[in-house]
Design an enzyme around this catalytic site. Structure first.
Site, short mmCIF file in Angstrom:
data_model
loop_
_atom_site.label_atom_id
_atom_site.label_comp_id
_atom_site.label_asym_id
_atom_site.label_seq_id
_atom_site.Cartn_x
_atom_site.Cartn_y
_atom_site.Cartn_z
N TYR A 1 29.91 -0.01 4.34
CA TYR A 1 30.75 0.28 3.18
C TYR A 1 29.96 1.03 2.10
CZ TYR A 1 33.85 -1.01 -0.77
OH TYR A 1 34.67 -1.00 -1.87
N LYS B 1 30.76 4.72 0.70
CA LYS B 1 31.12 4.91 -0.71
C LYS B 1 30.17 5.87 -1.42
CE LYS B 1 34.79 2.46 -1.40
NZ LYS B 1 36.06 3.23 -1.43
#
Ligand code: NAI
Length: 306
Positions: free
Chosen positions: A166, A170
């Site tokens: 993640y 991001k």
């Protein structure tokens, strides 16, 4: 006072708008006059399953007098992104802004992370941005106007245990923002990112006693501004949560200069504290700005000694 941030006549695609922050984006944009393409495949937090989340938000917007249409395409595929953009063009005949907000979590430490945990997360957050923006881009270029808002996270920008997939996705979005902002500026396309904190199913049990203060609506106000014509920011990361809004930036220091002869690893060992000092940093507007900084440190053509 009358509303000064307006999206009257604008068409905005919001990915992952069936729940949480994206839902707040969609309803706020519609309340400000936008026709909204509410995209959501309606899965669970880990991306499995599907439901009618997008249709529910569309019904809510219409009940409030706004304009919206649902798209259940998955942004995790190029075909889904193309269909989503096609939905905006087919329904409203134009596209003015994209807020890429869709997201899933597959939290594990690297030691326990499967290939599927990596690809699923990268596909929705990072590849998903490409899947939507590549078909959207020619429409924005042709009309000489566009706004793009990407959804980053402090998890990647600053790190968060158990979120390698993640966090990488991001922060990858920030690389995408940096480049698209340069490519889009002369076409009237501005590209910015948000790093939100909000009480949603994704942050269940994480925000403690202050959970109620983290209404996704705080985030929607910032995203709606960034998606509007009134926004003139480009290449900015705004962090927002609980009513506080700030700026996150990447800076670089003048650093240490060891002279024209290549330094040895031992020289670097000796200089490491000076290399890592944060004094006198600048916030470059592009990679070329860092080259200018290096030239200045070296006393080159654009430096003070020139
Ligand atoms: P959420 O789980 O409530 O909403 C995410 C939505 O994305 C869901 O409705 C889901 O169905 C949709 N989605 C997932 N995969 C999709 C796909 N392939 N195609 C289309 N839609 C898809 O989570 P939340 O909190 O509203 O998150 C929104 C965004 O904000 C995400 O990108 C998340 O990573 C980011 N974020 C949220 C934070 C928070 O504090 N809630 C913190 C930092 C970032």
């Amino acid at each position: 006072m009358s509303a000064r941030v307006t999206l009257d006549g604008r068409v905005v695609v919001v990915t992952g708008a069936g729940n949480g922050i994206g839902r707040a984006h969609a309803t706020t944009l519609a309340a400000r006059g936008a026709s909204v393409v509410v995209n959501d495949l309606g899965g669970t937090v880990d991306g499995s399953g599907s439901s009618g989340a997008a249709e529910q938000v569309v019904a809510e917007i219409r009940a409030a007098g706004g304009a919206a249409v649902a798209s259940t395409d998955s942004v995790a595929t190029a075909a889904g992104g193309a269909d989503l953009v096609g939905r905006a063009i087919d329904t409203y005949g134009r596209l003015d802004a994209v807020i890429h907000n869709a997201g899933i979590l597959r939290d594990r430490t690297l030691a326990k992370m499967s290939d599927e945990d990596v690809s699923a997360v990268l596909d929705v957050h990072l590849a998903g941005a490409f899947h939507v923006l590549r078909p959207a881009w020619p429409h924005l270029v042709a009309q000489g106007y566009g706004r793009i808002v990407l959804t980053s996270s402090s998890s990647g920008l600053f790190g968060n245990f158990g979120q390698a997939n993640y966090g990488a996705a991001k922060t990858g979005l920030i690389g995408l923002m940096n480049v698209l902002a340069l490519e889009g500026a002369r076409r009237g396309i501005l590209v910015n990112a948000i790093a939100p904190t909000a009480a949603t199913r994704m942050t269940e049990n994480l925000l403690g006693e202050l959970t109620d203060r983290f209404d996704p609506q705080h985030v929607a106000a910032v995203a709606t501004f960034l998606a509007s014509e009134q926004c003139q920011l480009n290449r900015h990361i705004l962090t927002v949560g609980g009513g506080r809004v700030g700026r996150i930036f990447l800076g670089v220091t003048p650093g240490w200069y060891g002279g024209p002869t290549p330094a040895s690893p031992d020289d670097i060992l000796d200089a490491v504290d000076e290399i890592c000092r944060l004094d006198d940093f600048i916030v470059p507007d592009s990679g070329a700005d860092e080259v200018t900084l290096i030239q200045r440190v070296l006393g080159g053509p654009s430096g003070p000694s020139a």
